[in-house]
Design an enzyme around this catalytic site. Structure first.
Site, PDB file in Angstrom:
ATOM      1  N   HIS A 198       0.866  -1.150  -0.044  1.00 34.99           N
ATOM      2  CA  HIS A 198       0.047  -0.072  -0.019  1.00 34.99           C
ATOM      3  C   HIS A 198       0.961   1.173   0.011  1.00 34.99           C
ATOM      4  O   HIS A 198       0.693   2.201  -0.780  1.00 34.99           O
ATOM      5  CB  HIS A 198      -0.907  -0.114   1.021  1.00 34.99           C
ATOM      6  N   ARG A 305     -12.485   9.435 -24.039  1.00 36.87           N
ATOM      7  CA  ARG A 305     -13.419   8.317 -23.308  1.00 36.87           C
ATOM      8  C   ARG A 305     -14.511   8.924 -22.970  1.00 36.87           C
ATOM      9  O   ARG A 305     -15.218   9.657 -21.734  1.00 36.87           O
ATOM     10  CB  ARG A 305     -12.752   7.902 -21.794  1.00 36.87           C
ATOM     11  N   ARG A 342     -14.057   7.642 -28.736  1.00 37.84           N
ATOM     12  CA  ARG A 342     -14.704   6.387 -28.424  1.00 37.84           C
ATOM     13  C   ARG A 342     -16.005   6.480 -27.818  1.00 37.84           C
ATOM     14  O   ARG A 342     -16.252   7.139 -27.234  1.00 37.84           O
ATOM     15  CB  ARG A 342     -13.721   5.691 -27.288  1.00 37.84           C
ATOM     16  N   GLU A 440      -9.250  -5.265 -27.401  1.00 38.31           N
ATOM     17  CA  GLU A 440      -9.175  -5.398 -25.898  1.00 38.31           C
ATOM     18  C   GLU A 440      -9.701  -6.805 -25.145  1.00 38.31           C
ATOM     19  O   GLU A 440      -9.689  -6.646 -24.066  1.00 38.31           O
ATOM     20  CB  GLU A 440      -9.699  -4.143 -25.228  1.00 38.31           C
ATOM     21  N   ASN A 463      -5.260  -2.277 -20.996  1.00 38.57           N
ATOM     22  CA  ASN A 463      -5.912  -2.242 -19.701  1.00 38.57           C
ATOM     23  C   ASN A 463      -6.701  -3.379 -19.695  1.00 38.57           C
ATOM     24  O   ASN A 463      -6.608  -4.473 -19.083  1.00 38.57           O
ATOM     25  CB  ASN A 463      -6.490  -1.035 -19.126  1.00 38.57           C
ATOM     26  N   ASP A 464      -7.542  -3.546 -20.679  1.00 34.26           N
ATOM     27  CA  ASP A 464      -8.680  -4.761 -20.630  1.00 34.26           C
ATOM     28  C   ASP A 464      -8.173  -5.813 -21.289  1.00 34.26           C
ATOM     29  O   ASP A 464      -8.599  -6.990 -21.207  1.00 34.26           O
ATOM     30  CB  ASP A 464      -9.765  -4.169 -21.555  1.00 34.26           C
ATOM     31  N   ARG A 474      -9.487  -5.797 -13.051  1.00 28.82           N
ATOM     32  CA  ARG A 474      -8.537  -4.762 -13.026  1.00 28.82           C
ATOM     33  C   ARG A 474      -8.948  -3.668 -11.850  1.00 28.82           C
ATOM     34  O   ARG A 474      -8.174  -3.154 -11.643  1.00 28.82           O
ATOM     35  CB  ARG A 474      -8.353  -3.924 -14.387  1.00 28.82           C
ATOM     36  N   CYS A 511      -3.651   2.452 -26.966  1.00 29.75           N
ATOM     37  CA  CYS A 511      -4.353   3.331 -26.187  1.00 29.75           C
ATOM     38  C   CYS A 511      -4.385   3.110 -24.722  1.00 29.75           C
ATOM     39  O   CYS A 511      -4.805   3.897 -23.792  1.00 29.75           O
ATOM     40  CB  CYS A 511      -5.579   4.145 -26.525  1.00 29.75           C
TER      41      CYS A 511
HETATM   42  C1  PEP Z   1      -8.139  -0.115 -22.179  1.00 28.80           C
HETATM   43  O1  PEP Z   1      -8.785  -1.002 -21.743  1.00 28.80           O
HETATM   44  O2  PEP Z   1      -6.618  -0.211 -22.134  1.00 28.80           O
HETATM   45  C2  PEP Z   1      -8.556   1.387 -22.491  1.00 28.80           C
HETATM   46  C3  PEP Z   1      -7.779   2.143 -23.126  1.00 28.80           C
HETATM   47  O3  PEP Z   1      -9.782   1.622 -22.274  1.00 28.80           O
HETATM   48  P1  PEP Z   1     -10.176   1.899 -20.665  1.00 28.80           P
HETATM   49  O4  PEP Z   1      -9.133   1.981 -19.660  1.00 28.80           O
HETATM   50  O5  PEP Z   1     -11.103   3.055 -20.794  1.00 28.80           O
HETATM   51  O6  PEP Z   1     -11.061   0.625 -20.352  1.00 28.80           O
HETATM   52 MG    MG Z   2     -10.944  -0.578 -22.249  1.00 29.92          MG
END
Ligand code: PEP
Ligand code: MG
Length: 580
Positions: A198, A305, A342, A440, A463-464, A474, A511
Site C-alpha cells: 500500500h 473516453r 470512443r 481489448e 488495460n482490458d 482490474r 491507447c
Molecule cells: C483499455 O482498456 O486499455 C482502454 C484504453 O480503455 P479503458 O481503460 O477506458 O477501459
Molecule cells: Mg478498455
C-alpha cells in the site's frame, strides 16, 4: 556520526534530502498489567470505545479523501474497517480481558501476536502484506488506547530551521499516508512493504520519493539524522558527508532541469534516431482536457473516453445537442489535429448509475458496445452527435470491446443509419469518417482478419486486454499482483495485432496504460508500433525516449523476446533494449 547506506526497494522515482522524522509504532510503548475483577468491564469498555473511535477515524479519512485521491486508497480503508469488525480483533481481546484480566493494550497485543504468528506461516508475498494491514490497525487502536496522537501537527514536515523532513517508520498505513499529502514531508522510508504494498502504491500516486522494505532502518536511523533518499537506486544514505550531500543536491537540481527541458520538446517532432516518425497522442476524458493535450504538443487525441460525459448524472443522459457541443469543442480545441472519440464504454467498473453494478460479473457483462447495441436509440444519438462534430475537424470513431463479427456488422450498419438520418436532415458531416475497433478482448486479438477487413483502424486497449487475458479484475486489488503487462500471452497478442494491421495496411495504435509506460517504449516501438496514446502528463518524457531510440539496433533482441515464454528472458531482453 559515521555515514552509512541502506538498501531497499525503490517505489517511486526521485531524490529527497531532509532530516529523519521517526514514527514509532505504538506497540513498543504498551504497558502490561492485570486489572482487578471489578475493573474488568470498564477495561472491556475502554477497548470497545477504541474500536468504535478507530472506525470513526477511518470513516472521517474516507469522507475527507480528495476527489483525485488514488482509487486504491478506498480499498485499503475498507480492508482496515473489515479487520476492525472481525471477531478475531473485535471480540477475542475482550475475552482475554475477561478471562485473564489483562489490561486492554496487553490483551490487544496478545491477540495481535497470535494473528501475526498465523501470517508468518504463509509464504505468499501478497498475504504477508495483509499482515501489515493488521499491524497498522493494531497501531491505530493502541494509539487511541494510550492517547498518543495519530494526526500530524499543522506545521509537520519541517523542523525549526525550516529543513524538510523525511518520514521513517516501520510501516505507514495508506490512510495515515494521506495526511502527508499536503504536508512538507519530502520522502518516505519504511522497514516493511514491497513493490505492491500500500505504501508503495500511494507514494507513487503522490509522486513522493520512497524506499520500502528496508529491514530495520527505523532502528538504525535516529531522529533528526540527515538522510538522502535515492529512490531510483533504492538506497537511503544516512548522515551523508557534505561532499555527498552536495552531489545529491546537484542531482536533484538536474532532475528539475530535466523536467524544464522536457517542456521545450513540446514542438519537436517525435522521430527516432533512425528517422522513424512516431505519433504521440493524448488520452482525455472531458473536452476541458484538450488543453492539457495541447500543452504537451500532442499530435491529436488518440482516445476520448466519451463515457465521462454520461456519468454521475443520475441516469439523465446527455442529449444529442449537448454531446455534439462537447465533441465540437474538443475538435475545435485540437485545431485540426485528429480526435478519436470512443463510443460509450459503460458497464463493469464504469457504471452509468450505481444501481447498474449489481450484475453477476460486471466485467464480463453488458459493457461497452454490448450495451450500446442493446440500447440502439442511445447509440444512434451518440453516433449522430459525433458525426456532426466531424464537420468541424478531423474525427475518428472508435468502438470498444468488440469481439463478434455480428457486432462489427451491426455497429457499421448503425453508423450508416446515423449518416442517412443526417443526410435526410441536411446536416453536414465528414462522409469519409474512419471507424476503428478497440482490440481489448483476447477473442478480438485472435480473430484479427475479421476486424481488418471491415474496420479502418485498430487501437489496442491494453488495460482490458490484460484484464481479460490474464483473468484478473482490474478493479480488484486482491489480484493486482498478477497484473503483468509483459506476460508472454500479452506480447503474443500485441505482436499478432501489429502484424495483422500492417499486412492489411491499416493504422494500429496502443491507447491502454502500456503506451505511457516509459519502460516499455523501446519494446513497443521495436515490435512495430508507431502510434501511442497516453495521459498528457507522460507524453513529453516518452517523446524524449523516442528521440533516443535507434530502431535499427533492436531487431535481434525483439525477436528473442517474442520467441521466449520465459519471463526472465523477456525481462532481460527489455533491460538489454534500454542499453542500446
Ligand atoms: C483499455 O482498456 O486499455 C482502454 C484504453 O480503455 P479503458 O481503460 O477506458 O477501459
Ligand atoms: Mg478498455
Amino acid at each position: 556520526m559515521a555515514s552509512f547506506t541502506l538498501q531497499g526497494i525503490p517505489v517511486s522515482r526521485g531524490i529527497a534530502i531532509g532530516r529523519a522524522h521517526l514514527l514509532r509504532p505504538a506497540a513498543l510503548e504498551v504497558q502490561h498489567y492485570l486489572v482487578g475483577q471489578e475493573q474488568v468491564e470498564a477495561e472491556v469498555l475502554r477497548l470497545q470505545n477504541a474500536l468504535a473511535e478507530a472506525e470513526r477515524e477511518l470513516q472521517k479519512i474516507w469522507s475527507d479523501l480528495p476527489a483525485d485521491a488514488p482509487s486504491e486508497l478506498g480499498a485499503f480503508l475498507d480492508v482496515h474497517s473489515l479487520f476492525l469488525s472481525d471477531p478475531m480483533l473485535a471480540q477475542a481481546p475482550l475475552e482475554i480481558i475477561r478471562t485473564r484480566h489483562y489490561n486492554a493494550e496487553w490483551a490487544l497485543v496478545t491477540q495481535i501476536d497470535v494473528l501475526l504468528a498465523q501470517f508468518d506461516e504463509i509464504e505468499d508475498d501478497y498475504l504477508r502484506e495483509r499482515k501489515a494491514d493488521i499491524e497498522q490497525v493494531a497501531d491505530r487502536l493502541l494509539k487511541l488506547l494510550t492517547g498518543s496522537a495519530t494526526t500530524l501537527p499543522p506545521n509537520a514536515g519541517v523542523d525549526e530551521l525550516n529543513t524538510h523532513m523525511i518520514v521513517v517508520a516501520r510501516d505507514i498505513s495508506p490512510a495515515d499516508m494521506m495526511q502527508f499529502q499536503d504536508s512538507a514531508f519530502v520522502g518516505f522510508v519504511t522497514d516493511e512493504g514491497g513493490r505492491s504494498s500500500h505504501t508503495a502504491i500511494v507514494s507513487r500516486s503522490l509522486g513522493i520519493p520512497a524506499v520500502v522494505g528496508m529491514g530495520n532502518a527505523s532502528h538504525l536511523i535516529q531522529q533528526d539524522d540527515w538522510l538522502i533518499i535515492d529512490s531510483v537506486a533504492g538506497v537511503v544514505i544516512v548522515a551523508p558527508q557534505q561532499i555527498i550531500l552536495d552531489e545529491y543536491r546537484e542531482k536533484q537540481a538536474a532532475i528539475q532541469r530535466f523536467r524544464k527541458k522536457l517542456a521545450k520538446l513540446k514542438k519537436t517532432s517525435a522521430v527516432t534516431k533512425d528517422g522513424t516518425p512516431i505519433t504521440l497522442l493524448a488520452n482525455i476524458e472531458l473536452p476541458e482536457h484538450a488543453a492539457a493535450a495541447n500543452e504537451v504538443g500532442a499530435s491529436g487525441v488518440g482516445l476520448f473516453r466519451s463515457e465521462f460525459l454520461f456519468m454521475g448524472r443520475d441516469g439523465i443522459l446527455p442529449s444529442e445537442e449537448e454531446q455534439f457541443e462537447a465533441y465540437r469543442a474538443t475538435v475545435q480545441a485540437m485545431k485540426g489535429r485528429p480526435v478519436t472519440i470512443r463510443t460509450l464504454d459503460v458497464g463493469a467498473d464504469k457504471p452509468l448509475d450505481e444501481a447498474d453494478v449489481a450484475t453477476l460479473n460486471p466485467a464480463l457483462g453488458l459493457r461497452a458496445i454490448r450495451y450500446c447495441l442493446a440500447e440502439p436509440q442511445l447509440f444512434l444519438t451518440q453516433l449522430r452527435a459525433i458525426l456532426r462534430a466531424s464537420a468541424f475537424g478531423k474525427v475518428n470513431i472508435l468502438i470498444p470491446m468488440l469481439s463478434h463479427l455480428f457486432e462489427i456488422d451491426q455497429t457499421l450498419a448503425m453508423v450508416a443509419q446515423a449518416k442517412q438520418q443526417l443526410i435526410l436532415q441536411g446536416i453536414a458531416f465528414d462522409a469519409d469518417i474512419k471507424v476503428g475497433a478497440m482490440i481489448e478482448v483476447p477473442a478480438a486479438a485472435l480473430s484479427l482478419p475479421m476486424f481488418v477487413k471491415k474496420m479502418d483502424f485498430l487501437s489496442i486497449g491494453t488495460n482490458d486486454l490484460i484484464q481479460y487475458t490474464l483473468a484478473i479484475d482490474r478493479a480488484d486489488y486482491a489480484v493486482a499482483h498478477l497484473y503483468d503487462d509483459v506476460h508472454p500471452a500479452i506480447l503474443q497478442l500485441l505482436a499478432m495485432t501489429v502484424a495483422a494491421a500492417d499486412k492489411a495496411g491499416i493504422p494500429v495504435a496502443i491507447c491502454g496504460g502500456m503506451a505511457g509506460d516509459i519502460k516499455l517504449t523501446r519494446l513497443l516501438l521495436g515490435m512495430g508500433f508507431r502510434e501511442l496514446s497516453m495521459p498528457p502528463a507522460q507524453l513529453l518524457e516518452i517523446k524524449q525516449e523516442v528521440m533516443n531510440i535507434d530502431l535499427l539496433l533492436f531487431n535481434p533482441i525483439i525477436k528473442k523476446i517474442l520467441r521466449s515464454y520465459e519471463p526472465e528472458v523477456i525481462a532481460e531482453g527489455i533491460r538489454a533494449l534500454q542499453l542500446l
